[in-house]
Write a protein that holds these residues in place. Structure first.
Motif, PDB file in Angstrom:
ATOM      1  N   LEU A   1       0.832  -1.205   0.000  1.00 51.26           N
ATOM      2  CA  LEU A   1       0.000   0.000   0.000  1.00 51.26           C
ATOM      3  C   LEU A   1       0.868   1.257   0.000  1.00 51.26           C
ATOM      4  O   LEU A   1       0.576   2.228  -0.715  1.00 51.26           O
ATOM      5  CB  LEU A   1      -0.925  -0.008   1.212  1.00 51.26           C
ATOM      6  CG  LEU A   1      -1.868   1.197   1.344  1.00 51.26           C
ATOM      7  CD1 LEU A   1      -2.785   1.310   0.127  1.00 51.26           C
ATOM      8  CD2 LEU A   1      -2.681   1.093   2.632  1.00 51.26           C
ATOM      9  N   ASN A   2       1.957   1.237   0.767  1.00 51.81           N
ATOM     10  CA  ASN A   2       2.879   2.373   0.755  1.00 51.81           C
ATOM     11  C   ASN A   2       3.498   2.563  -0.620  1.00 51.81           C
ATOM     12  O   ASN A   2       3.606   3.697  -1.116  1.00 51.81           O
ATOM     13  CB  ASN A   2       3.981   2.172   1.801  1.00 51.81           C
ATOM     14  CG  ASN A   2       3.477   2.273   3.223  1.00 51.81           C
ATOM     15  OD1 ASN A   2       2.447   2.907   3.477  1.00 51.81           O
ATOM     16  ND2 ASN A   2       4.174   1.652   4.147  1.00 51.81           N
ATOM     17  N   SER A   3       3.901   1.472  -1.242  1.00 57.38           N
ATOM     18  CA  SER A   3       4.466   1.564  -2.596  1.00 57.38           C
ATOM     19  C   SER A   3       3.430   2.076  -3.590  1.00 57.38           C
ATOM     20  O   SER A   3       3.755   2.851  -4.492  1.00 57.38           O
ATOM     21  CB  SER A   3       4.988   0.194  -3.047  1.00 57.38           C
ATOM     22  OG  SER A   3       6.140  -0.174  -2.327  1.00 57.38           O
ATOM     23  N   LEU A   4       2.189   1.645  -3.428  1.00 56.09           N
ATOM     24  CA  LEU A   4       1.133   2.107  -4.326  1.00 56.09           C
ATOM     25  C   LEU A   4       0.901   3.606  -4.169  1.00 56.09           C
ATOM     26  O   LEU A   4       0.715   4.324  -5.164  1.00 56.09           O
ATOM     27  CB  LEU A   4      -0.150   1.334  -4.047  1.00 56.09           C
ATOM     28  CG  LEU A   4      -1.334   1.638  -4.971  1.00 56.09           C
ATOM     29  CD1 LEU A   4      -0.998   1.292  -6.413  1.00 56.09           C
ATOM     30  CD2 LEU A   4      -2.580   0.883  -4.514  1.00 56.09           C
ATOM     31  N   LYS A   5       0.907   4.083  -2.925  1.00 56.44           N
ATOM     32  CA  LYS A   5       0.750   5.523  -2.702  1.00 56.44           C
ATOM     33  C   LYS A   5       1.866   6.304  -3.383  1.00 56.44           C
ATOM     34  O   LYS A   5       1.621   7.315  -4.053  1.00 56.44           O
ATOM     35  CB  LYS A   5       0.744   5.822  -1.195  1.00 56.44           C
ATOM     36  CG  LYS A   5      -0.463   5.285  -0.445  1.00 56.44           C
ATOM     37  CD  LYS A   5      -0.329   5.581   1.044  1.00 56.44           C
ATOM     38  CE  LYS A   5      -1.504   5.026   1.834  1.00 56.44           C
ATOM     39  NZ  LYS A   5      -1.339   5.264   3.303  1.00 56.44           N
ATOM     40  N   VAL A   6       3.104   5.833  -3.207  1.00 60.22           N
ATOM     41  CA  VAL A   6       4.253   6.511  -3.810  1.00 60.22           C
ATOM     42  C   VAL A   6       4.172   6.458  -5.332  1.00 60.22           C
ATOM     43  O   VAL A   6       4.402   7.463  -6.017  1.00 60.22           O
ATOM     44  CB  VAL A   6       5.564   5.878  -3.310  1.00 60.22           C
ATOM     45  CG1 VAL A   6       6.760   6.423  -4.081  1.00 60.22           C
ATOM     46  CG2 VAL A   6       5.740   6.130  -1.814  1.00 60.22           C
ATOM     47  N   ALA A   7       3.826   5.293  -5.876  1.00 60.14           N
ATOM     48  CA  ALA A   7       3.786   5.135  -7.323  1.00 60.14           C
ATOM     49  C   ALA A   7       2.687   5.988  -7.951  1.00 60.14           C
ATOM     50  O   ALA A   7       2.901   6.634  -8.986  1.00 60.14           O
ATOM     51  CB  ALA A   7       3.597   3.663  -7.679  1.00 60.14           C
ATOM     52  N   VAL A   8       1.504   5.987  -7.354  1.00 60.31           N
ATOM     53  CA  VAL A   8       0.401   6.791  -7.897  1.00 60.31           C
ATOM     54  C   VAL A   8       0.737   8.269  -7.832  1.00 60.31           C
ATOM     55  O   VAL A   8       0.500   9.025  -8.790  1.00 60.31           O
ATOM     56  CB  VAL A   8      -0.907   6.483  -7.136  1.00 60.31           C
ATOM     57  CG1 VAL A   8      -2.000   7.468  -7.524  1.00 60.31           C
ATOM     58  CG2 VAL A   8      -1.361   5.054  -7.419  1.00 60.31           C
ATOM     59  N   ALA A   9       1.290   8.720  -6.711  1.00 66.59           N
ATOM     60  CA  ALA A   9       1.693  10.125  -6.604  1.00 66.59           C
ATOM     61  C   ALA A   9       2.756  10.470  -7.635  1.00 66.59           C
ATOM     62  O   ALA A   9       2.735  11.550  -8.230  1.00 66.59           O
ATOM     63  CB  ALA A   9       2.213  10.411  -5.195  1.00 66.59           C
TER      64      ALA A   9
ATOM     65  N   VAL B   1       1.074  10.829 -11.079  1.00 69.98           N
ATOM     66  CA  VAL B   1       0.321  12.089 -11.204  1.00 69.98           C
ATOM     67  C   VAL B   1       1.266  13.270 -11.380  1.00 69.98           C
ATOM     68  O   VAL B   1       1.092  14.110 -12.287  1.00 69.98           O
ATOM     69  CB  VAL B   1      -0.588  12.296  -9.976  1.00 69.98           C
ATOM     70  CG1 VAL B   1      -1.236  13.675 -10.017  1.00 69.98           C
ATOM     71  CG2 VAL B   1      -1.656  11.210  -9.918  1.00 69.98           C
ATOM     72  N   THR B   2       2.282  13.365 -10.533  1.00 67.39           N
ATOM     73  CA  THR B   2       3.197  14.506 -10.614  1.00 67.39           C
ATOM     74  C   THR B   2       3.987  14.503 -11.913  1.00 67.39           C
ATOM     75  O   THR B   2       4.223  15.572 -12.502  1.00 67.39           O
ATOM     76  CB  THR B   2       4.157  14.516  -9.421  1.00 67.39           C
ATOM     77  OG1 THR B   2       4.857  13.253  -9.355  1.00 67.39           O
ATOM     78  CG2 THR B   2       3.404  14.732  -8.122  1.00 67.39           C
TER      79      THR B   2
ATOM     80  N   ALA C   1       5.506  16.927 -16.285  1.00 70.22           N
ATOM     81  CA  ALA C   1       6.222  16.709 -17.542  1.00 70.22           C
ATOM     82  C   ALA C   1       5.431  17.225 -18.733  1.00 70.22           C
ATOM     83  O   ALA C   1       6.019  17.758 -19.688  1.00 70.22           O
ATOM     84  CB  ALA C   1       6.529  15.217 -17.717  1.00 70.22           C
ATOM     85  N   SER C   2       4.109  17.085 -18.707  1.00 74.40           N
ATOM     86  CA  SER C   2       3.313  17.590 -19.827  1.00 74.40           C
ATOM     87  C   SER C   2       3.332  19.109 -19.872  1.00 74.40           C
ATOM     88  O   SER C   2       3.448  19.709 -20.958  1.00 74.40           O
ATOM     89  CB  SER C   2       1.877  17.073 -19.726  1.00 74.40           C
ATOM     90  OG  SER C   2       1.274  17.485 -18.504  1.00 74.40           O
TER      91      SER C   2
ATOM     92  N   ALA D   1       7.001   6.226 -14.892  1.00 79.33           N
ATOM     93  CA  ALA D   1       6.932   6.796 -13.550  1.00 79.33           C
ATOM     94  C   ALA D   1       6.498   5.746 -12.527  1.00 79.33           C
ATOM     95  O   ALA D   1       7.057   5.675 -11.422  1.00 79.33           O
ATOM     96  CB  ALA D   1       5.964   7.977 -13.536  1.00 79.33           C
ATOM     97  N   PHE D   2       5.518   4.936 -12.890  1.00 76.77           N
ATOM     98  CA  PHE D   2       5.050   3.896 -11.966  1.00 76.77           C
ATOM     99  C   PHE D   2       6.143   2.868 -11.714  1.00 76.77           C
ATOM    100  O   PHE D   2       6.408   2.497 -10.559  1.00 76.77           O
ATOM    101  CB  PHE D   2       3.809   3.220 -12.542  1.00 76.77           C
ATOM    102  CG  PHE D   2       3.098   2.329 -11.564  1.00 76.77           C
ATOM    103  CD1 PHE D   2       2.045   2.818 -10.809  1.00 76.77           C
ATOM    104  CD2 PHE D   2       3.483   1.010 -11.389  1.00 76.77           C
ATOM    105  CE1 PHE D   2       1.380   1.997  -9.896  1.00 76.77           C
ATOM    106  CE2 PHE D   2       2.835   0.181 -10.486  1.00 76.77           C
ATOM    107  CZ  PHE D   2       1.773   0.683  -9.730  1.00 76.77           C
TER     108      PHE D   2
END
Length: 282
Positions: free
Chosen positions: A79-87, A90-91, A96-97, A208-209
């Motif tokens: 869950l911690n990795s998922l939070k970091v990966a999703v953030a 998004v960033t 980048a765009s 990024a993920f």
């Protein structure tokens, strides 16, 4: 006639060689993962060192996965990795765009220097700046938080350059027509730019993920509380403590790789659209 037969023979030989090379690359790339998957499904009574190796388990079991969950809080780490990966996704997609669009479509003083700075950033190894990153996070009082894990990679230079190239391939005539119709910069970015580079956005999201999910060194340095450990850091404890039982290590590795496989399977349709990115669709 003989020339045609000889030509077909050469073509068949080249085709066979091509498939042989592709099969070799496939075995090298996918073979280790299949072996880990096979090992994770083998019970404690099954020999995993048979000669020749046996990929198909005799009596498949999911017990190794439950044992991993009993030994370490693997789902909390995931869950911690998922939070970091999703953030991180998004960033990177947003940052980048925006930066890529500015570098490709807007005219401002210092644009070439800014583009060169992103290129130079790719040449800087992580190990040379990781101490500066750590001291910065400590000065901001963000050490031992997931925010500190996300922040240094929130906008990667490679992703900015990918988005810049994608936006640069959009014909200027399209934006000129929108400009005549009275569209401002944000409208051109949101309604013309982004829809035309969805394939590259998918590539940025995947990169990024994967980068955030697989990162090990930086979370290991900046995190000290086990409650905030990401999956890679937590699995390192599993490997170091139970390295004599490769079944558990294999099960933990499969748990770590599975989300990446799922994400790529969902986005592969956009991932391979890069050839026609930015083309005018009529």
């Amino acid at each position: 006639m003989s020339g045609g037969v000889r030509g077909n023979g050469v073509a068949g030989w080249e085709k066979g060689l091509r498939y042989a090379l592709l099969l070799t690359v496939l075995v090298i790339a996918v073979g280790p993962f299949l072996w880990q998957l096979s090992t994770s499904l083998k019970g404690t009574t099954e020999d995993i060192y048979t000669n020749p190796p046996r990929f198909v388990p005799q009596d498949p079991t999911l017990g190794n996965y439950s044992r991993v969950a009993d030994i370490i809080p693997v789902w909390d780490y995931a869950l911690n990795s998922l939070k970091v990966a999703v953030a991180n996704v998004v960033t990177n997609c947003v940052g980048a765009s925006l930066a890529g669009y500015a570098l490709a479509r807007l005219k401002f003083r210092g644009r070439r220097i800014a583009g060169l700075a992103f290129v130079m950033a790719l040449l800087v190894p992580l190990e040379s700046i990781i101490i500066a990153q750590f001291t910065t996070m400590r000065a901001l009082e963000l050490n031992n938080t997931l925010v500190a894990v996300v922040l240094p990679g929130s906008v990667a230079a490679l992703n900015v350059l990918l988005m810049r190239n994608a936006f640069a391939n959009i014909p200027y005539e399209v934006e000129e027509a929108a400009l005549i119709d009275g569209a401002n910069v944000w409208q051109r970015f949101l309604r013309i730019g982004l829809p035309a580079v969805r394939g590259t956005l998918a590539v940025v999201a995947i990169f990024a993920f994967m980068g955030a999910w697989d990162d090990f060194l930086w979370p290991l340095i900046v995190l000290s509380d086990s409650e905030n450990f990401t999956l890679t850091v937590g699995l390192n404890f599993l490997h170091g403590t139970f390295q004599q039982d490769p079944r558990l290590v294999a099960a933990g590795s499969v748990i770590a790789v599975a989300p990446l496989v799922v994400m790529f399977a969902c986005l592969q349709r956009y991932f391979f659209r890069g050839v026609g990115e930015g083309a005018v669709k009529g």
